[in-house]
Design a protein around this motif. Structure first.
Motif, PDB file in Angstrom:
ATOM      1  N   VAL A 166       0.839  -1.192   0.000  1.00 49.06           N
ATOM      2  CA  VAL A 166       0.000   0.000   0.000  1.00 49.06           C
ATOM      3  C   VAL A 166       0.874   1.242   0.000  1.00 49.06           C
ATOM      4  CG1 VAL A 166      -1.880   1.205   1.173  1.00 49.06           C
ATOM      5  CG2 VAL A 166      -1.677  -1.282   1.378  1.00 49.06           C
ATOM      6  N   SER A 167       0.619   2.159  -0.904  1.00 44.58           N
ATOM      7  CA  SER A 167       1.330   3.429  -0.902  1.00 44.58           C
ATOM      8  C   SER A 167       0.323   4.557  -1.009  1.00 44.58           C
ATOM      9  CB  SER A 167       2.333   3.499  -2.053  1.00 44.58           C
ATOM     10  OG  SER A 167       1.676   3.364  -3.297  1.00 44.58           O
ATOM     11  N   GLY A 168       0.726   5.723  -0.544  1.00 45.44           N
ATOM     12  CA  GLY A 168      -0.164   6.868  -0.544  1.00 45.44           C
ATOM     13  C   GLY A 168      -0.574   7.240   0.859  1.00 45.44           C
ATOM     14  N   ARG A 169      -1.492   8.163   0.941  1.00 44.14           N
ATOM     15  CA  ARG A 169      -1.912   8.697   2.233  1.00 44.14           C
ATOM     16  C   ARG A 169      -3.007   7.830   2.833  1.00 44.14           C
ATOM     17  NH1 ARG A 169      -3.471  15.035   3.328  1.00 44.14           N
ATOM     18  NH2 ARG A 169      -3.702  14.892   5.578  1.00 44.14           N
ATOM     19  N   LEU A 170      -2.766   7.303   4.039  1.00 46.73           N
ATOM     20  CA  LEU A 170      -3.727   6.451   4.719  1.00 46.73           C
ATOM     21  C   LEU A 170      -4.260   7.158   5.945  1.00 46.73           C
ATOM     22  CD1 LEU A 170      -1.802   3.073   4.567  1.00 46.73           C
ATOM     23  CD2 LEU A 170      -3.572   3.888   3.026  1.00 46.73           C
ATOM     24  N   SER A 171      -5.554   7.152   6.114  1.00 49.89           N
ATOM     25  CA  SER A 171      -6.151   7.714   7.318  1.00 49.89           C
ATOM     26  C   SER A 171      -6.442   6.594   8.306  1.00 49.89           C
ATOM     27  CB  SER A 171      -7.448   8.442   6.973  1.00 49.89           C
ATOM     28  OG  SER A 171      -8.422   7.500   6.576  1.00 49.89           O
ATOM     29  N   SER A 172      -6.705   6.966   9.547  1.00 53.84           N
ATOM     30  CA  SER A 172      -6.960   5.947  10.568  1.00 53.84           C
ATOM     31  C   SER A 172      -8.289   5.240  10.342  1.00 53.84           C
ATOM     32  CB  SER A 172      -6.944   6.584  11.957  1.00 53.84           C
ATOM     33  OG  SER A 172      -7.956   7.575  12.048  1.00 53.84           O
ATOM     34  N   THR A 173      -9.174   5.842   9.553  1.00 56.50           N
ATOM     35  CA  THR A 173     -10.479   5.224   9.316  1.00 56.50           C
ATOM     36  C   THR A 173     -10.487   4.286   8.127  1.00 56.50           C
ATOM     37  OG1 THR A 173     -11.201   7.058   7.910  1.00 56.50           O
ATOM     38  CG2 THR A 173     -11.668   7.223  10.268  1.00 56.50           C
ATOM     39  N   ILE A 174      -9.376   4.232   7.402  1.00 54.02           N
ATOM     40  CA  ILE A 174      -9.384   3.436   6.176  1.00 54.02           C
ATOM     41  C   ILE A 174      -9.419   1.948   6.522  1.00 54.02           C
ATOM     42  CG2 ILE A 174      -6.912   3.056   5.769  1.00 54.02           C
ATOM     43  CD1 ILE A 174      -7.499   4.069   2.857  1.00 54.02           C
ATOM     44  N   ALA A 175     -10.116   1.194   5.678  1.00 52.90           N
ATOM     45  CA  ALA A 175     -10.164  -0.255   5.825  1.00 52.90           C
ATOM     46  C   ALA A 175      -9.604  -0.891   4.568  1.00 52.90           C
ATOM     47  CB  ALA A 175     -11.599  -0.737   6.054  1.00 52.90           C
ATOM     48  N   MET A 176      -8.919  -2.003   4.750  1.00 51.43           N
ATOM     49  CA  MET A 176      -8.364  -2.763   3.647  1.00 51.43           C
ATOM     50  C   MET A 176      -9.122  -4.074   3.537  1.00 51.43           C
ATOM     51  SD  MET A 176      -6.036  -0.679   2.759  1.00 51.43           S
ATOM     52  CE  MET A 176      -5.350  -1.726   1.483  1.00 51.43           C
ATOM     53  N   ALA A 177      -9.310  -4.539   2.325  1.00 51.85           N
ATOM     54  CA  ALA A 177     -10.070  -5.775   2.145  1.00 51.85           C
ATOM     55  C   ALA A 177      -9.502  -6.580   0.991  1.00 51.85           C
ATOM     56  CB  ALA A 177     -11.537  -5.471   1.885  1.00 51.85           C
ATOM     57  N   TRP A 178      -9.773  -7.857   1.054  1.00 45.45           N
ATOM     58  CA  TRP A 178      -9.516  -8.758  -0.071  1.00 45.45           C
ATOM     59  C   TRP A 178     -10.872  -9.209  -0.612  1.00 45.45           C
ATOM     60  CZ3 TRP A 178      -4.867  -9.630  -2.228  1.00 45.45           C
ATOM     61  CH2 TRP A 178      -3.727  -9.324  -1.485  1.00 45.45           C
ATOM     62  N   PHE A 179     -11.026  -9.055  -1.913  1.00 45.98           N
ATOM     63  CA  PHE A 179     -12.176  -9.570  -2.637  1.00 45.98           C
ATOM     64  C   PHE A 179     -11.684 -10.659  -3.586  1.00 45.98           C
ATOM     65  CE2 PHE A 179     -15.871  -6.809  -1.888  1.00 45.98           C
ATOM     66  CZ  PHE A 179     -15.294  -5.796  -1.145  1.00 45.98           C
ATOM     67  N   ARG A 180     -12.606 -11.439  -4.100  1.00 43.18           N
ATOM     68  CA  ARG A 180     -12.259 -12.413  -5.129  1.00 43.18           C
ATOM     69  C   ARG A 180     -13.393 -12.503  -6.150  1.00 43.18           C
ATOM     70  NH1 ARG A 180     -12.418 -18.098  -1.706  1.00 43.18           N
ATOM     71  NH2 ARG A 180     -14.699 -18.234  -1.437  1.00 43.18           N
ATOM     72  N   GLN A 181     -13.004 -12.882  -7.340  1.00 43.35           N
ATOM     73  CA  GLN A 181     -13.980 -13.057  -8.403  1.00 43.35           C
ATOM     74  C   GLN A 181     -13.620 -14.313  -9.180  1.00 43.35           C
ATOM     75  OE1 GLN A 181     -14.630  -9.613 -10.875  1.00 43.35           O
ATOM     76  NE2 GLN A 181     -16.596 -10.392 -11.568  1.00 43.35           N
ATOM     77  N   GLY A 182     -14.458 -15.340  -9.015  1.00 42.62           N
ATOM     78  CA  GLY A 182     -14.256 -16.588  -9.728  1.00 42.62           C
ATOM     79  C   GLY A 182     -14.876 -16.535 -11.108  1.00 42.62           C
TER      80      GLY A 182
END
Length: 123
Positions: free
Chosen positions: A24-40
């Motif tokens: 991850v690069s760039g400006r991150l705030s404390s409220t940001i959430a990260m997720a993994w999605f998938r598409q079969g």
């Protein structure tokens, strides 16, 4: 602006393990959430797991709970998805994503996406 780059996909036999990474690069705030999605193949994009960047609160989909673990390393600005006991139905392109407003279930709520990494599980 946030940039996401996934790595770690590949071909594995059923029952095996893989670890995906998302730099991850760039400006991150404390409220940001990260997720993994998938598409079969022929399927809609679905959430796999998510983590709050600030609090480390996590969410996992029922289909992967107990097998997949999401984590983050703040010092390295990296999010991981450890995938164990993989099944053929886990075969998909896996995407890393980020949402400004915290953990969301819908892919439409995410603001940034990586290019995706292919995970193929053979039976």
């Amino acid at each position: 602006q946030v940039q996401l780059v996934e790595s770690g996909g590949g071909l594995v036999q059923a029952g095996g393990s893989l670890r995906l990474s998302c730099a991850v690069s760039g400006r991150l705030s404390s409220t940001i959430a990260m997720a993994w999605f998938r598409q079969g193949p022929g399927k809609e994009r679905e959430i796999v797991a998510a983590i709050s960047w600030g609090s480390a609160y996590t969410y996992s989909a029922d289909s992967v709970r107990g097998r997949f673990t999401i984590s983050r390393d703040n010092a390295k600005n990296t999010v991981y998805l450890q995938m164990n006991s993989l099944k053929p139905e886990d075969t998909a392109v896996y995407y890393c994503s980020a949402a400004h407003l915290g953990i969301q279930i819908s892919p439409g709520a995410y603001d940034y996406w990586g290019q995706g990494t292919q995970v193929t599980v053979s039976s």
